[in-house]
Write a protein that holds these residues in place. Structure first.
Motif, short mmCIF file in Angstrom:
data_model
loop_
_atom_site.label_atom_id
_atom_site.label_comp_id
_atom_site.label_asym_id
_atom_site.label_seq_id
_atom_site.Cartn_x
_atom_site.Cartn_y
_atom_site.Cartn_z
N HIS A 1 -3.67 -0.30 7.07
CA HIS A 1 -2.54 -1.20 6.87
C HIS A 1 -1.82 -1.46 8.19
O HIS A 1 -0.76 -0.89 8.48
CB HIS A 1 -1.57 -0.63 5.83
N PRO B 1 0.82 -1.22 0.00
CA PRO B 1 0.00 0.00 0.00
C PRO B 1 0.85 1.27 0.00
O PRO B 1 1.77 1.41 0.81
CB PRO B 1 -0.79 -0.13 1.31
N CYS C 1 -6.50 -3.53 1.69
CA CYS C 1 -6.25 -2.11 1.94
C CYS C 1 -6.31 -1.27 0.66
O CYS C 1 -6.78 -0.12 0.70
CB CYS C 1 -4.86 -1.92 2.56
N SER C 2 -5.83 -1.80 -0.45
CA SER C 2 -5.52 -0.98 -1.62
C SER C 2 -6.48 -1.12 -2.79
O SER C 2 -6.45 -0.27 -3.69
CB SER C 2 -4.10 -1.32 -2.12
N ARG D 1 -9.63 -1.50 6.63
CA ARG D 1 -8.73 -1.21 5.51
C ARG D 1 -7.52 -0.38 5.92
O ARG D 1 -6.91 0.29 5.07
CB ARG D 1 -9.50 -0.54 4.36
N ILE E 1 -6.98 -7.57 8.49
CA ILE E 1 -6.96 -6.11 8.42
C ILE E 1 -8.28 -5.57 8.99
O ILE E 1 -9.34 -6.14 8.72
CB ILE E 1 -6.79 -5.62 6.96
N HIS F 1 -2.88 -6.63 2.04
CA HIS F 1 -2.58 -5.47 1.20
C HIS F 1 -3.66 -5.26 0.16
O HIS F 1 -4.03 -4.11 -0.13
CB HIS F 1 -1.23 -5.65 0.51
#
Length: 277
Positions: free
Chosen positions: A218, A156, A189-190, A216, A213, A186
């Motif tokens: 990181h 991220p 998150c991304s 979201r 996670i 990841h």
């Protein structure tokens, strides 16, 4: 049945032999060995020590399945700098030389995969230039190794921050020894649709990182303590007959390493058994 490994970064405050032994003792099928100053540094650890680690693993049935070369301070106190996409050629050369030494270390240890990342895109470097630098760097690294697979991990906020960008580069390089290190957290998150991205990425993936996670953000959590739908993740992995390692990666759990080791594997085995039934 999937194979689970555990990233040694969680146990980086211990002696490396103790760390490897503990991961093995907790029932993991393999170890992902993170390169760092406390365990093994590709530029500073002498070859006899690397051979000693290799022999220790061989004598104790410990399988090093991946070497992680994406540590934040391997080259400087500035996280992930210099990178493969640094503005100065001399700085890019430092990262390439580090990764070449990392490849040599992985080959001595008998690890089949080495993962790495792109680093941040800094001011003064255009997107087009950074892309060319990545392509050139990877191409040079592939010439330096034999049977090892280089696995690019999107992070991220990094230049290569999504599976979409990583897959684009993998296709452009066009070498079967260059693949994706898919990090489930990841992706969460991304990427807008986490599970669609995972499904598109599996055919290009040679190694997987897994962690949970929350919202979201990181920050790696023990599987089961965040928002990721692991039943859905494992259903995708099984639908593609993914047969490489899934590695638990928990940077933030050095003080609770026992719980990280124990509860992660218990939780992940639970989902695997459901899928396999």
């Amino acid at each position: 049945m999937l194979k689970f490994s555990f990233n040694s970064t969680t146990l980086r405050n211990m002696d490396i032999m103790e760390s490897l032994s503990l991961i093995h003792a907790y029932g993991y099928d393999g170890v992902e060995l993170s390169l760092n100053h406390s365990h093994l540094h590709p530029l500073h650890t002498p070859k006899p020590r690397v051979l000693e680690i290799r022999d220790f693993c061989s004598n104790h049935g410990i399988n090093i399945v991946c070497v992680a070369a994406g540590g934040d301070c391997l080259l400087s106190d500035i996280p992930y700098q210099p990178s493969l996409i640094a503005s100065e050629e001399s700085d890019r050369r430092k990262r390439i030389d580090l990764l070449k030494r990392s490849i040599e270390t992985a080959e001595i240890l008998g690890a089949p995969v080495l993962n790495f990342n792109s680093g941040f895109l800094l001011e003064g470097v255009s997107h087009a230039s950074a892309w060319d630098y990545m392509h050139e760097g990877v191409t040079e690294l592939l010439k330096h190794q034999r049977d090892l697979t280089l696995a690019l991990e999107p992070e991220p906020g990094f230049f290569i921050g999504t599976t979409t960008d990583a897959i684009k580069l993998i296709k452009e390089v066009g070498d079967p020894r260059f693949r994706l290190n898919l990090d489930i957290g990841h992706v969460n998150c991304s990427e807008d649709d986490c599970y669609d991205a995972i499904e598109r990425a599996i055919p290009f993936s040679r190694h997987i990182h897994i962690e949970d996670i929350k919202q979201r953000v990181h920050h790696h959590e023990i599987p089961g303590e965040g928002d990721i739908d692991f039943a859905r993740v494992f259903a995708i992995l099984h639908s593609f007959s993914y047969d490489h390692f899934v590695s638990v990666e928990l940077h933030h759990h050095t003080e609770m390493w026992q719980r990280a080791l124990k509860e992660s594997l218990e939780y992940l085995h639970q989902f695997e058994e459901v899928q396999a039934a």
